[in-house]
Design a protein around this motif. Structure first.
Motif, PDB file in Angstrom:
ATOM      1  N   GLY A 156       0.809  -1.217   0.000  1.00  0.00           N
ATOM      2  CA  GLY A 156       0.000   0.000   0.000  1.00  0.00           C
ATOM      3  C   GLY A 156       0.836   1.258   0.000  1.00  0.00           C
ATOM      4  O   GLY A 156       0.876   1.999  -0.980  1.00  0.00           O
ATOM      5  N   VAL A 157       1.518   1.522   1.121  1.00  0.00           N
ATOM      6  CA  VAL A 157       2.364   2.709   1.228  1.00  0.00           C
ATOM      7  C   VAL A 157       3.689   2.314   1.874  1.00  0.00           C
ATOM      8  O   VAL A 157       3.796   1.297   2.559  1.00  0.00           O
ATOM      9  CB  VAL A 157       1.700   3.830   2.056  1.00  0.00           C
ATOM     10  N   THR A 158       4.696   3.174   1.624  1.00  0.00           N
ATOM     11  CA  THR A 158       5.985   3.041   2.289  1.00  0.00           C
ATOM     12  C   THR A 158       6.129   4.191   3.270  1.00  0.00           C
ATOM     13  O   THR A 158       5.844   5.341   2.920  1.00  0.00           O
ATOM     14  CB  THR A 158       7.140   3.078   1.271  1.00  0.00           C
ATOM     15  N   ARG A 159       6.563   3.898   4.478  1.00  0.00           N
ATOM     16  CA  ARG A 159       6.738   4.931   5.500  1.00  0.00           C
ATOM     17  C   ARG A 159       8.212   5.056   5.850  1.00  0.00           C
ATOM     18  O   ARG A 159       8.914   4.055   6.008  1.00  0.00           O
ATOM     19  CB  ARG A 159       5.930   4.601   6.755  1.00  0.00           C
ATOM     20  N   ALA A 160       8.661   6.296   5.973  1.00  0.00           N
ATOM     21  CA  ALA A 160      10.063   6.537   6.319  1.00  0.00           C
ATOM     22  C   ALA A 160      10.194   7.988   6.774  1.00  0.00           C
ATOM     23  O   ALA A 160       9.399   8.851   6.382  1.00  0.00           O
ATOM     24  CB  ALA A 160      10.974   6.278   5.117  1.00  0.00           C
ATOM     25  N   SER A 179       9.738   0.435  -8.872  1.00  0.00           N
ATOM     26  CA  SER A 179       9.565  -0.956  -9.289  1.00  0.00           C
ATOM     27  C   SER A 179       8.107  -1.390  -9.358  1.00  0.00           C
ATOM     28  O   SER A 179       7.811  -2.460  -9.883  1.00  0.00           O
ATOM     29  CB  SER A 179      10.328  -1.884  -8.340  1.00  0.00           C
ATOM     30  N   THR A 180       7.176  -0.601  -8.819  1.00  0.00           N
ATOM     31  CA  THR A 180       5.749  -0.923  -8.888  1.00  0.00           C
ATOM     32  C   THR A 180       5.021   0.194  -9.618  1.00  0.00           C
ATOM     33  O   THR A 180       5.540   1.306  -9.774  1.00  0.00           O
ATOM     34  CB  THR A 180       5.139  -1.094  -7.486  1.00  0.00           C
ATOM     35  N   GLU A 181       3.799  -0.088 -10.044  1.00  0.00           N
ATOM     36  CA  GLU A 181       3.014   0.931 -10.732  1.00  0.00           C
ATOM     37  C   GLU A 181       2.769   2.125  -9.829  1.00  0.00           C
ATOM     38  O   GLU A 181       2.824   3.278 -10.265  1.00  0.00           O
ATOM     39  CB  GLU A 181       1.679   0.330 -11.192  1.00  0.00           C
ATOM     40  N   GLY A 182       2.488   1.861  -8.551  1.00  0.00           N
ATOM     41  CA  GLY A 182       2.273   2.956  -7.618  1.00  0.00           C
ATOM     42  C   GLY A 182       3.503   3.832  -7.471  1.00  0.00           C
ATOM     43  O   GLY A 182       3.409   5.062  -7.467  1.00  0.00           O
TER      44      GLY A 182
END
Length: 383
Positions: A156-160, A179-182
């Protein structure tokens, strides 16, 4: 300098800022200003014309990688008058923009805290109604914000964490793999915003600084045009077509006959610019009036490009895929109606080719003359 080739990228595919939002910035509250290829901001004194251009330039500075402290040296003055601090004594301001381009409209909105310490406390990048990036201040004791960007797929999302003194959108190309469509959607929108904002040149010619001879230093025009003589020496030799267009404009904007514009080397190594009046007759630019000098500076900016201007455009795209946006505060200052009309003609000519956009602040007289001119958008600001 190179003329725009016949196969140049269409204007609609070049990233460009199409709306400036000043949700809470100095005298502006809840303001949104549409920006076209040629836009004139007008209104009475105190309506915030210069402030709007300042906010635009600040967004450009952040997109170029500058810190929030460099972009806002006096942040408290950016807080709307009368804004009360919250329970923790915090006050701030909010600005944003929309950038159109190949990725579609992308919205960037920023919340900046001015008191008790300067930091970006919230940022949102959206496109097609989807939040691509959002940041928030979770721990005031740390110099970071919590960021989340669209990944797609199961995650879904990446958090950092991201630093609280830099524009997160400008940092995404270094953090997102694509690397992904998102992730690819995030990168496309972020790069579009950065390219548009970095392709900005703020210009306010200063006749008091343009009269003296200059020491040659690479021929990249400064925002105040104080090194115009150095740049003329370069452009006259590199692009005969655009130089000829500048000479034609000078015949309209300068008093008396104009056969050529040239730079002459002095015995001490410095360079002085001259108007050639005819065989054996030349007038140093230092003898021209304020309006003539401002006119020549603005005309030169419109007829050149990023390679000749002292700016740092995005390296992600070729120059032919970018649109230079000129920000001209007090564009009609010291100019007569004829000079202003000629600058608009030049702007419309360059904008029709798609490689230049102009956003200028003008008085009500110049705005009145421009109303109804095809291709010119006049935006009225109210105090």
């Amino acid at each position: 300098m190179h003329a725009t080739p016949a196969h140049a990228t269409p204007a609609h595919s070049r990233p460009a800022v199409t709306e400036l939002r000043l949700s809470a910035y100095r005298s502006h509250r809840g303001a949104a200003y549409p920006l076209g290829p040629v836009t004139l901001l007008t209104g009475p004194s105190g309506s915030g014309k210069s402030t709007a251009l300042e906010a635009y330039a600040c967004l450009a500075g952040l997109a170029s990688g500058r810190s929030v402290a460099e972009v806002f040296p006096d942040p408290v003055s950016c807080v709307p008058e009368g804004a009360a601090p919250d329970a923790q004594g915090r006050r701030g301001f909010r600005i944003g923009c929309t950038v159109d381009g190949p990725a579609g409209p992308a919205r960037l909105d920023l919340a900046v805290q001015a008191d008790p310490e300067l930091r970006i406390v919230g940022e949102r990048l959206t496109a097609d109604g989807r939040i691509l990036l959002t940041t928030a201040l979770r721990d005031p004791g740390r110099r970071t914000v919590q960021a989340a960007w669209l990944t797609g797929g199961p995650a879904g999302v990446t958090r950092a964490p991201l630093p609280d003194d830099r524009l997160g959108t400008a940092l995404l190309p270094l953090r997102v793999a694509g690397s992904t469509e998102g992730q690819r959607r995030v990168l496309a929108a972020a790069e579009q915003v950065v390219v548009a904002l970095r392709s900005v040149f703020s210009c306010d010619p200063r006749p008091d600084r343009m009269r003296a001879p200059v020491t040659p230093a690479g021929g990249r025009l400064h925002g105040d045009c104080d090194n115009l003589a150095d740049v003329l020496h370069r452009t006259r030799g590199e692009c005969a077509t655009r130089h000829a267009a500048l000479v034609r404009a000078a015949r309209t904007g300068c008093a008396g006959p104009v056969a050529d514009l040239a730079a002459r080397a002095l015995s001490d190594g410095r360079t002085v610019a001259e108007l050639h009046r005819g065989p054996g007759a030349a007038t140093p630019l230092g003898r021209l009036g304020q309006g003539e000098l401002r006119f020549l500076g603005l005309a030169l900016v419109l007829l050149t490009g990023p390679g000749v201007l002292a700016m740092d455009p995005a390296a992600e795209l070729l120059p032919a895929q970018q649109a230079l946006t000129v920000l001209a505060d007090g564009m009609d200052r010291s100019l007569d109606a004829r000079q202003t009309a000629e600058l608009l003609r030049l702007a419309l000519l360059c904008c029709a080719r798609g490689h230049v956009r102009l956003t200028g602040a003008v008085g009500e007289g110049a705005a009145g003359a421009a109303r109804g001119v095809p291709g010119v958008s006049v935006v009225d600001l109210t105090p």
